[in-house]
Design a protein around this motif. Structure first.
Motif, mmCIF file in Angstrom:
data_model
loop_
_atom_site.group_PDB
_atom_site.id
_atom_site.type_symbol
_atom_site.label_atom_id
_atom_site.label_comp_id
_atom_site.label_asym_id
_atom_site.label_seq_id
_atom_site.Cartn_x
_atom_site.Cartn_y
_atom_site.Cartn_z
ATOM 1 N N ASN A 66 0.791 -1.226 0.000
ATOM 2 C CA ASN A 66 0.000 0.000 0.000
ATOM 3 C C ASN A 66 0.823 1.276 0.000
ATOM 4 O O ASN A 66 0.365 2.303 -0.479
ATOM 5 N N ASN A 67 2.009 1.230 0.596
ATOM 6 C CA ASN A 67 2.740 2.482 0.792
ATOM 7 C C ASN A 67 4.073 2.556 0.071
ATOM 8 O O ASN A 67 4.566 3.655 -0.173
ATOM 9 N N CYS A 68 4.643 1.457 -0.250
ATOM 10 C CA CYS A 68 6.023 1.471 -0.719
ATOM 11 C C CYS A 68 6.180 0.981 -2.155
ATOM 12 O O CYS A 68 7.113 1.369 -2.842
ATOM 13 N N ALA A 69 5.227 0.108 -2.570
ATOM 14 C CA ALA A 69 5.407 -0.578 -3.853
ATOM 15 C C ALA A 69 5.386 0.381 -5.035
ATOM 16 O O ALA A 69 5.981 0.094 -6.066
ATOM 17 N N MET B 22 12.160 6.736 -9.202
ATOM 18 C CA MET B 22 12.568 8.002 -8.595
ATOM 19 C C MET B 22 13.895 7.865 -7.865
ATOM 20 O O MET B 22 14.108 8.482 -6.828
ATOM 21 N N GLY B 23 14.751 7.036 -8.375
ATOM 22 C CA GLY B 23 16.073 6.901 -7.752
ATOM 23 C C GLY B 23 16.066 6.065 -6.494
ATOM 24 O O GLY B 23 16.995 6.120 -5.698
ATOM 25 N N SER B 24 15.013 5.267 -6.273
ATOM 26 C CA SER B 24 14.989 4.459 -5.048
ATOM 27 C C SER B 24 15.902 3.244 -5.199
ATOM 28 O O SER B 24 16.165 2.784 -6.299
HETATM 29 C C1 HEC Z 1 8.217 8.220 -3.379
HETATM 30 C C2 HEC Z 1 8.903 6.978 -3.608
HETATM 31 C C3 HEC Z 1 9.182 6.098 -2.416
HETATM 32 C C4 HEC Z 1 8.269 5.523 -1.556
HETATM 33 C C5 HEC Z 1 6.757 5.650 -1.592
HETATM 34 C C6 HEC Z 1 9.034 4.742 -0.619
HETATM 35 N N1 HEC Z 1 10.370 4.858 -0.898
HETATM 36 FE FE1 HEC Z 1 11.889 3.934 0.109
HETATM 37 N N2 HEC Z 1 13.251 4.931 -1.012
HETATM 38 C C7 HEC Z 1 12.946 5.795 -2.027
HETATM 39 C C8 HEC Z 1 14.177 6.419 -2.490
HETATM 40 C C9 HEC Z 1 14.281 7.451 -3.608
HETATM 41 C C10 HEC Z 1 15.225 5.879 -1.708
HETATM 42 C C11 HEC Z 1 16.725 6.211 -1.780
HETATM 43 C C12 HEC Z 1 16.978 7.385 -0.870
HETATM 44 C C13 HEC Z 1 18.420 7.867 -0.960
HETATM 45 O O1 HEC Z 1 19.312 7.067 -0.682
HETATM 46 O O2 HEC Z 1 18.586 9.036 -1.310
HETATM 47 C C14 HEC Z 1 14.610 4.946 -0.787
HETATM 48 C C15 HEC Z 1 15.302 4.212 0.150
HETATM 49 C C16 HEC Z 1 14.735 3.272 0.988
HETATM 50 C C17 HEC Z 1 15.468 2.426 1.902
HETATM 51 C C18 HEC Z 1 16.979 2.418 2.113
HETATM 52 C C19 HEC Z 1 17.622 1.379 1.220
HETATM 53 C C20 HEC Z 1 19.129 1.505 1.168
HETATM 54 O O3 HEC Z 1 19.786 0.458 1.156
HETATM 55 O O4 HEC Z 1 19.625 2.642 1.134
HETATM 56 C C21 HEC Z 1 14.561 1.629 2.532
HETATM 57 C C22 HEC Z 1 14.831 0.564 3.564
HETATM 58 C C23 HEC Z 1 13.252 2.006 2.031
HETATM 59 N N3 HEC Z 1 13.393 3.003 1.086
HETATM 60 C C24 HEC Z 1 12.072 1.422 2.434
HETATM 61 C C25 HEC Z 1 10.828 1.914 2.101
HETATM 62 C C26 HEC Z 1 9.602 1.461 2.709
HETATM 63 C C27 HEC Z 1 9.497 0.347 3.722
HETATM 64 C C28 HEC Z 1 8.603 2.215 2.170
HETATM 65 C C29 HEC Z 1 7.121 2.176 2.534
HETATM 66 C C30 HEC Z 1 6.784 2.369 3.927
HETATM 67 C C31 HEC Z 1 9.191 3.106 1.198
HETATM 68 N N4 HEC Z 1 10.548 2.904 1.189
HETATM 69 C C32 HEC Z 1 8.478 3.998 0.401
HETATM 70 C C33 HEC Z 1 11.694 6.061 -2.570
HETATM 71 C C34 HEC Z 1 10.502 5.681 -1.972
#
Ligand code: HEC
Length: 209
Positions: free
Chosen positions: A144-147, A159-161
């Motif tokens: 729901n929130n992360c996928a 988005m660079g995740s």
């Molecule tokens: C809007 C897009 C977005 C959403 C929604 C999002 N993320 Fe992320 N996430 C990112 C981005 C971009 C990064 C990288 C951030 C950076 O290093 O600058 C990241 C990094 C991470 C990391 C660190 C991984 C690493 O090894 O550095 C974790 C853990 C993570 N996200 C978990 C989650 C979880 C759990 C959720 C939901 C609760 C979530 N994310 C929702 C975009 C998102």
């Protein structure tokens, strides 16, 4: 990275608009000499700004999980305004110049509107999903929130995740990042409860290969 591009885009759009407004005002005020001078002086900066504007715009477009109708209209309006502006200023046609300026401003307004819509949707969405909201099941919270950025298997990387299946980060750091956010990822503090954050952090760890 994404944030940097986003601010570059915003900056170039605003500079572009400013140049445009000044030109239109000069044209409307019949300041022919001023317009010629300004157009000449601004030529190179304008070229740089409009290139930045287009390149960052296209880059962001490819980073967005889903392209919304509003976004397509915005892009069409921006592209349609270019020939109108070129002809308007070449022929010193005030009506066309004003129309093209209105089009550009409209496109900018649309972008702002779609952003508001989006930010208005996210909290209500999480609130409406009361079964998901109240769940402490890490998998459901993740879907729901992360996928939308990380993908269902954590590998999507929008988005660079990061590819979560390749992340060696420990649980506490994960909890911290999920709470406070990092880079383009907004924090979930206040959206998810502490237990939910812990559950989804544990779930994200389980995606590790
Ligand atoms: C809007 C897009 C977005 C959403 C929604 C999002 N993320 Fe992320 N996430 C990112 C981005 C971009 C990064 C990288 C951030 C950076 O290093 O600058 C990241 C990094 C991470 C990391 C660190 C991984 C690493 O090894 O550095 C974790 C853990 C993570 N996200 C978990 C989650 C979880 C759990 C959720 C939901 C609760 C979530 N994310 C929702 C975009 C998102």
């Amino acid at each position: 990275m994404y944030k940097g591009i986003y601010y570059t885009h915003l900056f170039s759009v605003i500079t572009f608009l400013l140049i445009y407004v000044i030109k239109t005002v000069l044209l409307l005020a019949n300041k022919e000499e001023g317009l010629v001078k300004f157009t000449k002086g601004i030529k190179v900066p304008e070229m740089i700004v409009s290139t930045l504007f287009l390149v960052t715009g296209v880059y962001m477009l490819f980073q967005i999980p889903e392209i919304k109708t509003l976004m397509i209209i915005k892009i069409l309006v921006v592209f349609a305004s270019i020939p109108v502006a070129v002809i308007g200023f070449k022929k010193r046609n005030k009506v066309l110049a004003v129309i093209s300026l209105i089009m550009i401003i409209m496109a900018y307004g649309l972008a702002e509107m779609s952003k508001k819509q989006k930010s208005a949707v996210i909290p209500t969405e999480t609130m409406d999903h009361s079964p998901a909201e109240s769940t402490s099941n890490g998998h459901d919270i993740f879907i729901n929130n992360c996928a939308r950025c990380h993908g269902e298997d954590g590998k999507l990387g929008l988005m660079g995740s990061r590819d979560l299946s390749g992340s060696a980060m420990d649980l506490n750091t994960r909890v911290e990042i999920i709470k406070k956010g990092k880079g383009a990822m907004a924090g979930f503090e206040g959206i998810l409860s502490d237990e939910q954050i812990r559950a989804v952090a544990e779930y994200s760890e389980s995606l590790k290969k």
